[in-house]
Design an enzyme around this catalytic site. Sequence first.
Site, PDB file in Angstrom:
ATOM      1  N   CYS A   2       0.835  -1.202   0.000  1.00 42.62           N
ATOM      2  CA  CYS A   2       0.000   0.000   0.000  1.00 42.62           C
ATOM      3  C   CYS A   2       0.873   1.256   0.000  1.00 42.62           C
ATOM      4  O   CYS A   2       2.002   1.232   0.458  1.00 42.62           O
ATOM      5  CB  CYS A   2      -0.883   0.031   1.233  1.00 42.62           C
ATOM      6  SG  CYS A   2      -1.938  -1.407   1.374  1.00 42.62           S
ATOM      7  N   ARG A  27       5.055   0.732  -6.356  1.00 47.11           N
ATOM      8  CA  ARG A  27       4.999  -0.210  -5.237  1.00 47.11           C
ATOM      9  C   ARG A  27       4.061  -1.385  -5.528  1.00 47.11           C
ATOM     10  O   ARG A  27       4.121  -2.399  -4.838  1.00 47.11           O
ATOM     11  CB  ARG A  27       4.512   0.510  -3.961  1.00 47.11           C
ATOM     12  CG  ARG A  27       5.449   1.587  -3.491  1.00 47.11           C
ATOM     13  CD  ARG A  27       4.773   2.469  -2.462  1.00 47.11           C
ATOM     14  NE  ARG A  27       4.616   1.803  -1.185  1.00 47.11           N
ATOM     15  CZ  ARG A  27       5.489   1.829  -0.196  1.00 47.11           C
ATOM     16  NH1 ARG A  27       6.605   2.502  -0.341  1.00 47.11           N
ATOM     17  NH2 ARG A  27       5.270   1.206   0.934  1.00 47.11           N
ATOM     18  N   TRP A  75      -3.011  -2.585  -1.735  1.00 51.66           N
ATOM     19  CA  TRP A  75      -2.569  -3.899  -2.181  1.00 51.66           C
ATOM     20  C   TRP A  75      -3.223  -4.879  -1.215  1.00 51.66           C
ATOM     21  O   TRP A  75      -2.866  -4.938  -0.038  1.00 51.66           O
ATOM     22  CB  TRP A  75      -1.044  -3.982  -2.126  1.00 51.66           C
ATOM     23  CG  TRP A  75      -0.509  -5.210  -2.751  1.00 51.66           C
ATOM     24  CD1 TRP A  75      -0.363  -5.459  -4.084  1.00 51.66           C
ATOM     25  CD2 TRP A  75      -0.067  -6.387  -2.079  1.00 51.66           C
ATOM     26  NE1 TRP A  75       0.132  -6.716  -4.272  1.00 51.66           N
ATOM     27  CE2 TRP A  75       0.329  -7.309  -3.068  1.00 51.66           C
ATOM     28  CE3 TRP A  75       0.026  -6.762  -0.743  1.00 51.66           C
ATOM     29  CZ2 TRP A  75       0.816  -8.574  -2.752  1.00 51.66           C
ATOM     30  CZ3 TRP A  75       0.505  -8.019  -0.436  1.00 51.66           C
ATOM     31  CH2 TRP A  75       0.895  -8.908  -1.446  1.00 51.66           C
ATOM     32  N   ASN A 100      -1.465   1.630   5.865  1.00 53.76           N
ATOM     33  CA  ASN A 100      -0.556   0.685   5.200  1.00 53.76           C
ATOM     34  C   ASN A 100      -0.066  -0.254   6.290  1.00 53.76           C
ATOM     35  O   ASN A 100       0.448   0.200   7.306  1.00 53.76           O
ATOM     36  CB  ASN A 100       0.620   1.462   4.590  1.00 53.76           C
ATOM     37  CG  ASN A 100       1.654   0.542   3.977  1.00 53.76           C
ATOM     38  OD1 ASN A 100       1.414  -0.652   3.800  1.00 53.76           O
ATOM     39  ND2 ASN A 100       2.807   1.104   3.656  1.00 53.76           N
ATOM     40  N   GLY A 101      -0.256  -1.551   6.111  1.00 53.91           N
ATOM     41  CA  GLY A 101       0.205  -2.503   7.116  1.00 53.91           C
ATOM     42  C   GLY A 101      -0.861  -3.544   7.428  1.00 53.91           C
ATOM     43  O   GLY A 101      -1.816  -3.717   6.663  1.00 53.91           O
ATOM     44  N   GLU A 483      26.587 -17.674  -6.764  1.00 57.96           N
ATOM     45  CA  GLU A 483      26.253 -16.300  -7.157  1.00 57.96           C
ATOM     46  C   GLU A 483      27.527 -15.458  -7.287  1.00 57.96           C
ATOM     47  O   GLU A 483      27.650 -14.634  -8.194  1.00 57.96           O
ATOM     48  CB  GLU A 483      25.261 -15.709  -6.140  1.00 57.96           C
ATOM     49  CG  GLU A 483      24.897 -14.242  -6.320  1.00 57.96           C
ATOM     50  CD  GLU A 483      24.271 -13.903  -7.665  1.00 57.96           C
ATOM     51  OE1 GLU A 483      23.906 -14.803  -8.425  1.00 57.96           O
ATOM     52  OE2 GLU A 483      24.198 -12.698  -7.975  1.00 57.96           O
ATOM     53  N   LYS A 487      28.655 -13.559 -10.709  1.00 58.11           N
ATOM     54  CA  LYS A 487      28.952 -12.118 -10.786  1.00 58.11           C
ATOM     55  C   LYS A 487      30.315 -11.909 -11.441  1.00 58.11           C
ATOM     56  O   LYS A 487      30.466 -11.051 -12.302  1.00 58.11           O
ATOM     57  CB  LYS A 487      28.982 -11.468  -9.391  1.00 58.11           C
ATOM     58  CG  LYS A 487      27.693 -11.200  -8.697  1.00 58.11           C
ATOM     59  CD  LYS A 487      26.840 -10.111  -9.279  1.00 58.11           C
ATOM     60  CE  LYS A 487      25.959 -10.642 -10.356  1.00 58.11           C
ATOM     61  NZ  LYS A 487      24.692 -11.208 -10.020  1.00 58.11           N
ATOM     62  N   GLU A 490      30.178 -12.704 -15.174  1.00 56.27           N
ATOM     63  CA  GLU A 490      29.328 -11.751 -15.910  1.00 56.27           C
ATOM     64  C   GLU A 490      30.066 -10.453 -16.226  1.00 56.27           C
ATOM     65  O   GLU A 490      29.973  -9.937 -17.331  1.00 56.27           O
ATOM     66  CB  GLU A 490      28.081 -11.387 -15.083  1.00 56.27           C
ATOM     67  CG  GLU A 490      26.950 -12.381 -15.161  1.00 56.27           C
ATOM     68  CD  GLU A 490      25.751 -11.961 -14.313  1.00 56.27           C
ATOM     69  OE1 GLU A 490      24.621 -12.171 -14.754  1.00 56.27           O
ATOM     70  OE2 GLU A 490      25.943 -11.436 -13.183  1.00 56.27           O
ATOM     71  N   HIS A 506      36.791 -34.227  -5.220  1.00 56.15           N
ATOM     72  CA  HIS A 506      36.237 -35.124  -6.234  1.00 56.15           C
ATOM     73  C   HIS A 506      36.442 -34.587  -7.643  1.00 56.15           C
ATOM     74  O   HIS A 506      35.715 -34.960  -8.564  1.00 56.15           O
ATOM     75  CB  HIS A 506      34.739 -35.365  -5.970  1.00 56.15           C
ATOM     76  CG  HIS A 506      34.487 -36.019  -4.644  1.00 56.15           C
ATOM     77  ND1 HIS A 506      34.913 -37.291  -4.338  1.00 56.15           N
ATOM     78  CD2 HIS A 506      33.882 -35.564  -3.528  1.00 56.15           C
ATOM     79  CE1 HIS A 506      34.570 -37.593  -3.089  1.00 56.15           C
ATOM     80  NE2 HIS A 506      33.949 -36.550  -2.576  1.00 56.15           N
ATOM     81  N   LYS A 605      19.552  -7.348 -19.485  1.00 56.09           N
ATOM     82  CA  LYS A 605      18.956  -7.259 -18.152  1.00 56.09           C
ATOM     83  C   LYS A 605      17.723  -8.135 -18.051  1.00 56.09           C
ATOM     84  O   LYS A 605      17.494  -8.805 -17.066  1.00 56.09           O
ATOM     85  CB  LYS A 605      18.591  -5.795 -17.866  1.00 56.09           C
ATOM     86  CG  LYS A 605      18.015  -5.547 -16.483  1.00 56.09           C
ATOM     87  CD  LYS A 605      19.095  -5.648 -15.448  1.00 56.09           C
ATOM     88  CE  LYS A 605      18.565  -5.627 -14.030  1.00 56.09           C
ATOM     89  NZ  LYS A 605      19.503  -6.298 -13.109  1.00 56.09           N
TER      90      LYS A 605
HETATM   91  C1  G6P Z   1      19.225 -12.219 -17.129  1.00 56.03           C
HETATM   92  C2  G6P Z   1      19.948 -11.191 -16.277  1.00 56.03           C
HETATM   93  C3  G6P Z   1      20.290 -11.785 -14.907  1.00 56.03           C
HETATM   94  C4  G6P Z   1      19.032 -12.332 -14.252  1.00 56.03           C
HETATM   95  C5  G6P Z   1      18.311 -13.333 -15.162  1.00 56.03           C
HETATM   96  C6  G6P Z   1      16.941 -13.670 -14.610  1.00 56.03           C
HETATM   97  O1  G6P Z   1      20.103 -13.230 -17.459  1.00 56.03           O
HETATM   98  O2  G6P Z   1      21.117 -10.773 -16.902  1.00 56.03           O
HETATM   99  O3  G6P Z   1      20.837 -10.780 -14.076  1.00 56.03           O
HETATM  100  O4  G6P Z   1      19.374 -12.946 -13.037  1.00 56.03           O
HETATM  101  O5  G6P Z   1      18.096 -12.757 -16.437  1.00 56.03           O
HETATM  102  O6  G6P Z   1      16.164 -12.517 -14.648  1.00 56.03           O
HETATM  103  P1  G6P Z   1      14.903 -12.268 -13.766  1.00 56.03           P
HETATM  104  O7  G6P Z   1      14.414 -10.903 -14.173  1.00 56.03           O
HETATM  105  O8  G6P Z   1      13.900 -13.357 -14.119  1.00 56.03           O
HETATM  106  O9  G6P Z   1      15.316 -12.345 -12.337  1.00 56.03           O
END
Ligand code: G6P
Length: 610
Positions: A2, A27, A75, A100-101, A483, A487, A490, A506, A605
């Site tokens: 909200c 939001r 919401w 809101n809440g 992750e 990173k 990438e 292994h 993205k």
């Molecule tokens: C693309 C982006 C990643 C992202 C993935 C999933 O590969 O480059 O950064 O993690 O999509 O995207 P999503 O919007 O579904 O989290």
Amino acid sequence: MCGIVGAISERDVQGILLEGLRRLEYRGYDSAGMAVVDGGQAVQRAREVGKVAALVDAIEGNPLKGHLGIAHTRWATHGEPSRINAHPHMSGDRLAIVHNGIIENYQELRQELKTDGFAFTSQTDTEVVAHLIEKNYRELGDLYSAVKATIARLRGAYALAVVHADEPDHLVVCREGSPLVVGVGIGENFIASDQLALLPVTDRFMFLEEGDIADIRKDRIDIHDREGTPVERSTHRFEHGADSADKGEYRHFMLKEIHEQPRVIKATMEGRVTASRVLEQALGTDAENLLDHVRHVQIIACGTSYHAGLVARYWIEEVAGLPCSVEVASEFRYRKHVIQPDTLFLCISQSGETADTLAALRQAKQAGFRAALAICNVPGSSLVRESDLVIMTQAGPEIGVASTKAFTTQLTSLLIFTLALARHNGLSEEKESEIVQALHLVPGQVNDVLSLDGEIEELARGFMDKNHTLFLGRGSLYPVALEGALKLKEISYIHAEAYPAGELKHGPLALVDSEMPVVTVAPNNDLVEKLKSNLEEVRARGGELFVFADREAGVASEDSLHAMQLPPVHEITAPIVYTVPLQLLSYHVAVLKGTDVDQPRNLAKSVTVE
Ligand code: G6P
């Protein structure tokens, strides 16, 4: 989530309120409304289901005139999205509130107020608050005292703004667990859930603290704290670019987004947790009923979001005691699956538009899952529209292609979800409280890690001329290692792989030599001793180690071991905190190598094609 806006001014406030609502659209919401006090005569109200534009259309020929008003984007949590459930809610025709809440004890208060003769027109928890204020108003004779007496009886999380036609010269607001800022004008003042809502009218803001109650007049703002003591809250100028598509003081969006994490993690918690409990209604109207029936969770996602799902599996199995499977969407959609009865289908996606994730969701709907829950950062996205339940991460726009703040807010949302689910599966109140308290510490701990930026930049030099890196983690820190590796590859284009540390011997150990840096995350959990043995295996082969360790875990720098000491964290929240140094490491390696940090080659993205 909200959104709230309010204003008191010499001028008509309708335009200010509508613009504020438009600015809160990010939001996510399902209906909108406003109430304006007309010169002490009456409260006029308009409410519509759907977009703010629908509200604008509805009042176009019949504007709400007046100098005092409140408005809301809803919401749904209690009661479906409908005009009757939309805010503002009224008691009689002179008192209106927006909220809101979640009010946790609304059922018992509703019963009590019915006995007192109050009639309810909605299914919301908010209407209870409206009637309770009105009841107290009749007894105490002034709005401020009535609100104060009312909040003493509320349990849960709330930000409230209240107006009364008999007192047209002020509005009363308060907050406990949900955000609320006061916008300071000249001869006029405002309130909102987010400063962005008020930027067209002011750039000066006061941030109310938990338990504060404020009396807002055109030319005065009086605030009292929880104990009733008058307090001053300092006025801050809005930091331009803090949320917009603007790098501000940072060299790259990625760095800015890494540094936003303490704030956005906190924003993602707001309205969903109290000091010691999760408010499961904040997950949606049907959450309570649905969570009661869930026996298994199937998580689907891609990329970084998939790693968030892998962390969640550890949480769901450990804290909620339910089986959880996690799979990348592009695999899931092209194979036959066996669906356990009462499986919740959980999609995680920053954008909500990833083609594979959406395709998996659409298949799942045909396949007989109990319900679909989305964890997403973009309101109005396809994923949000097509899921039964939604938890919006409050990361704000993420511009850097490499996902950072979206990931840690996904984790925050997933932990909140896990706790809500666990409550239906025997989690004790004590344990819930312990984890929620640990979660409240995370923004501060992330800040502590951010202060290590300079040291991490130094470490990054050790990677500049390397072609490969190995990341190791154990337990819920293994997905964090995954992750970290993602990173690094990438944005720096260094080949990186992650392994559960126990798998080292292994296979990957064969690769270890002085040209293969090994990065490890080591919180002080019950696996740390085993992890230390894995580190010895690397050192014995001449490998160079970079260890991010709890300062109480007993890992110290020596020869080929570079140890970075992190603050002690609860083992459940460790994956959130330990993600951050790996983000900074990748960032600095990429900057040193001179790559395009925010738009790495070949990546997008949002991947809306297969
Ligand atoms: C693309 C982006 C990643 C992202 C993935 C999933 O590969 O480059 O950064 O993690 O999509 O995207 P999503 O919007 O579904 O989290």
